[in-house]
Design a protein around this motif. Structure first.
Motif, short mmCIF file in Angstrom:
data_model
loop_
_atom_site.label_atom_id
_atom_site.label_comp_id
_atom_site.label_asym_id
_atom_site.label_seq_id
_atom_site.Cartn_x
_atom_site.Cartn_y
_atom_site.Cartn_z
N ARG A 109 0.73 -1.31 0.06
CA ARG A 109 0.02 0.06 0.00
C ARG A 109 0.73 1.36 -0.12
NH1 ARG A 109 -2.46 3.58 3.72
NH2 ARG A 109 -1.65 2.34 5.42
N ASP A 110 0.41 2.31 -1.02
CA ASP A 110 0.95 3.31 -0.90
C ASP A 110 0.05 4.50 -0.66
OD1 ASP A 110 2.60 5.90 -1.07
OD2 ASP A 110 2.92 5.51 -3.19
N GLY A 111 -0.58 4.96 0.53
CA GLY A 111 -1.79 5.76 0.85
C GLY A 111 -2.66 5.15 0.28
N VAL A 112 -3.57 5.65 -0.65
CA VAL A 112 -4.97 5.03 -1.09
C VAL A 112 -4.64 4.43 -2.31
CG1 VAL A 112 -6.20 6.93 0.02
CG2 VAL A 112 -5.47 7.36 -2.57
N ARG A 113 -3.42 4.00 -2.56
CA ARG A 113 -2.91 3.21 -3.85
C ARG A 113 -2.45 1.96 -3.35
NH1 ARG A 113 0.93 6.62 -7.31
NH2 ARG A 113 2.29 6.11 -5.30
N VAL A 114 -2.53 0.86 -4.34
CA VAL A 114 -2.08 -0.40 -4.31
C VAL A 114 -1.12 -0.51 -4.95
CG1 VAL A 114 -2.68 -3.02 -4.12
CG2 VAL A 114 -4.26 -1.40 -3.01
N VAL A 115 0.04 -0.99 -4.86
CA VAL A 115 1.21 -1.15 -5.86
C VAL A 115 1.61 -2.38 -6.06
CG1 VAL A 115 3.67 -0.14 -6.41
CG2 VAL A 115 2.11 1.08 -5.34
N LEU A 116 1.47 -2.99 -7.07
CA LEU A 116 1.90 -4.49 -7.52
C LEU A 116 3.32 -4.54 -7.66
CD1 LEU A 116 0.58 -7.13 -8.34
CD2 LEU A 116 0.97 -6.58 -10.84
N LEU A 117 3.77 -5.45 -6.50
CA LEU A 117 5.07 -5.95 -6.44
C LEU A 117 5.63 -6.97 -7.32
CD1 LEU A 117 6.21 -5.62 -2.56
CD2 LEU A 117 6.62 -4.03 -4.46
N ARG A 118 4.69 -8.10 -7.29
CA ARG A 118 4.89 -9.29 -8.08
C ARG A 118 3.75 -9.81 -8.43
NH1 ARG A 118 9.76 -11.65 -8.86
NH2 ARG A 118 11.40 -11.20 -7.17
N SER A 119 3.56 -10.32 -10.00
CA SER A 119 2.42 -11.05 -10.32
C SER A 119 3.13 -12.33 -10.88
CB SER A 119 1.66 -10.11 -11.47
OG SER A 119 2.58 -9.98 -12.53
N TRP A 139 -9.56 0.90 -1.87
CA TRP A 139 -10.89 0.64 -1.29
C TRP A 139 -11.86 -0.39 -1.98
CZ3 TRP A 139 -9.34 5.05 -3.93
CH2 TRP A 139 -10.05 5.55 -5.21
N CYS A 140 -11.54 -0.52 -3.48
CA CYS A 140 -12.17 -1.66 -3.96
C CYS A 140 -11.38 -2.67 -4.81
CB CYS A 140 -12.90 -0.84 -5.21
SG CYS A 140 -12.17 -0.07 -6.50
N THR A 141 -10.48 -3.25 -4.20
CA THR A 141 -9.55 -4.19 -4.61
C THR A 141 -9.28 -5.30 -3.08
OG1 THR A 141 -7.51 -3.28 -4.12
CG2 THR A 141 -8.15 -3.31 -6.44
N GLY A 142 -9.42 -6.41 -3.55
CA GLY A 142 -9.09 -7.53 -2.30
C GLY A 142 -7.89 -7.32 -1.63
N ALA A 143 -6.83 -6.99 -2.73
CA ALA A 143 -5.56 -6.86 -1.86
C ALA A 143 -5.53 -5.51 -1.11
CB ALA A 143 -4.35 -6.71 -3.16
N GLY A 144 -6.31 -4.34 -1.90
CA GLY A 144 -6.31 -3.12 -1.20
C GLY A 144 -6.99 -3.26 0.37
N ARG A 145 -8.26 -3.94 0.55
CA ARG A 145 -8.69 -4.07 1.66
C ARG A 145 -7.99 -4.89 2.75
NH1 ARG A 145 -13.36 -6.11 2.28
NH2 ARG A 145 -14.14 -7.04 0.31
N ASP A 202 -16.83 -9.32 -13.43
CA ASP A 202 -16.83 -11.01 -13.61
C ASP A 202 -15.60 -11.61 -12.91
OD1 ASP A 202 -17.66 -13.64 -14.16
OD2 ASP A 202 -16.78 -13.77 -15.94
N VAL A 203 -14.76 -10.61 -11.97
CA VAL A 203 -13.56 -11.37 -11.44
C VAL A 203 -13.84 -11.43 -9.99
CG1 VAL A 203 -11.28 -10.66 -10.90
CG2 VAL A 203 -12.09 -10.41 -13.13
N TRP A 204 -13.62 -12.67 -9.17
CA TRP A 204 -13.55 -12.66 -7.90
C TRP A 204 -12.09 -12.55 -7.59
CZ3 TRP A 204 -15.95 -17.03 -4.42
CH2 TRP A 204 -17.47 -16.66 -4.58
N GLU A 205 -11.73 -11.83 -6.47
CA GLU A 205 -10.40 -11.70 -5.63
C GLU A 205 -10.24 -12.33 -4.22
OE1 GLU A 205 -6.71 -8.65 -5.37
OE2 GLU A 205 -8.52 -7.73 -6.03
N LEU A 206 -9.74 -12.92 -3.83
CA LEU A 206 -9.55 -13.40 -2.68
C LEU A 206 -8.22 -13.18 -1.89
CD1 LEU A 206 -10.65 -17.14 -2.92
CD2 LEU A 206 -11.78 -15.38 -2.18
N ALA A 207 -7.95 -12.53 -0.92
CA ALA A 207 -6.85 -11.82 -0.31
C ALA A 207 -6.61 -12.13 1.09
CB ALA A 207 -6.87 -10.34 -0.89
N VAL A 208 -5.46 -12.02 1.54
CA VAL A 208 -5.01 -11.92 2.99
C VAL A 208 -3.76 -11.16 3.24
CG1 VAL A 208 -5.78 -14.47 3.30
CG2 VAL A 208 -3.65 -14.16 2.56
N PRO A 209 -4.00 -10.69 4.47
CA PRO A 209 -2.54 -9.72 4.64
C PRO A 209 -1.28 -10.88 4.96
CG PRO A 209 -3.87 -9.73 6.52
CD PRO A 209 -4.53 -10.54 5.51
N VAL A 210 -0.10 -10.20 4.51
CA VAL A 210 1.09 -10.92 4.99
C VAL A 210 1.65 -10.19 6.14
CG1 VAL A 210 3.46 -11.44 4.10
CG2 VAL A 210 1.62 -11.62 2.48
#
Length: 256
Positions: A109-119, A139-145, A202-210
């Motif tokens: 996270r960078d403030g209100v933005r989510v920055v992708l490190l690896r995919s 606010w509207c991505t699984g990784a963000g929340r 049409d996309v589900w996103e499942l996410a957990v914190p590290v």
């Protein structure tokens, strides 16, 4: 506190590099000396001298006295930090792909933005837009929340109070801090975030914190796919995500 001229020059140089890197990462117009001086509220002669020193070090570069961009040495230094949990994430992401055939991502996270490190390697095959450095809303991505997991309601309100929610996200995206808080309250008892068409149709996103060994959130680990493929494997996916996040977190630290 070190107030020596050397310390002051270092701090100003770092501000300069960060501004150039941030603008390039965000796809914004690159700046020359006078514009950088105005953005940083610094004397133009000071910026000119510092930027030349940074170019000599390879941290910045420019062509024909044009705008500045980050230099090769900047990327070399960034690459040298690609160890520990960030390095280990590559194998974890590919294992998730192998097990479930879904896209997998590691984000910060960078403030209100989510920055992708690896995919994972299959991101390019499934659209091609998800590359390291990609920015999405928190606010509207699984990784963000997942990255907001430890935020209280008042902290979410403070973070998102000035956000323009209009026109951002998919059909189930939150449109206010209150809606984000409600979604977090819904997901916390299950131990993972489920973002159902919150950012992409049409996309589900499942996410957990590290988490680091101290318990602080370092990153978010997530998988994405269509509802039909993800829905039938939720329990197994969540178990794999949580196991992977624990392994990554065990090699992480708050300063990573």
């Amino acid at each position: 506190m070190d107030v020596s001229p050397e310390a002051s020059s270092l701090a100003q140089g770092l501000r300069l590099v960060r501004l150039v890197a941030d603008r390039e990462k965000q796809g914004r117009q690159l700046l020359g000396v006078s514009q950088l001086a105005a953005e940083l509220d610094m004397e133009q002669s000071r910026v000119s001298r510092l930027s030349q020193e940074l170019c000599d070090l390879g941290l910045l570069e420019r062509e024909d006295r044009g705008p500045f961009r980050v230099g090769r040495r900047f990327f070399a230094l960034a690459g040298s930090l690609n160890n520990g949990w960030v390095h280990d994430a590559r194998a974890e992401l590919e294992e998730l792909v192998s097990d479930f055939g879904l896209r997998a991502r590691l984000s910060v996270r960078d403030g209100v933005r989510v920055v992708l490190l690896r995919s994972s390697s299959n991101n390019a095959a499934l659209g091609g837009f998800a590359k390291p450095g990609m920015v999405t809303p928190v606010w509207c991505t699984g990784a963000g929340r997942a990255l907001l997991w430890d935020h209280s309601g008042s902290q979410v309100e403070s973070l998102l109070g000035q956000v323009n929610f209009i026109g951002v996200g998919g059909p189930s995206a939150a449109h206010s801090p209150a809606e984000v808080i409600d979604l977090m309250a819904r997901d916390r008892p299950s131990g993972y975030v489920l973002a159902d068409e919150e950012y992409e149709h049409d996309v589900w996103e499942l996410a957990v914190p590290v988490r680091s060994p101290r318990g602080e959130i370092l990153a978010a680990l997530s998988v994405l796919g269509n509802r039909q493929r993800a829905e039938k494997n939720v329990a197994a996916i969540v178990d794999a995500l949580q196991s992977a996040s624990r392994r990554l977190g065990s090699s992480g630290s708050p300063s990573s």
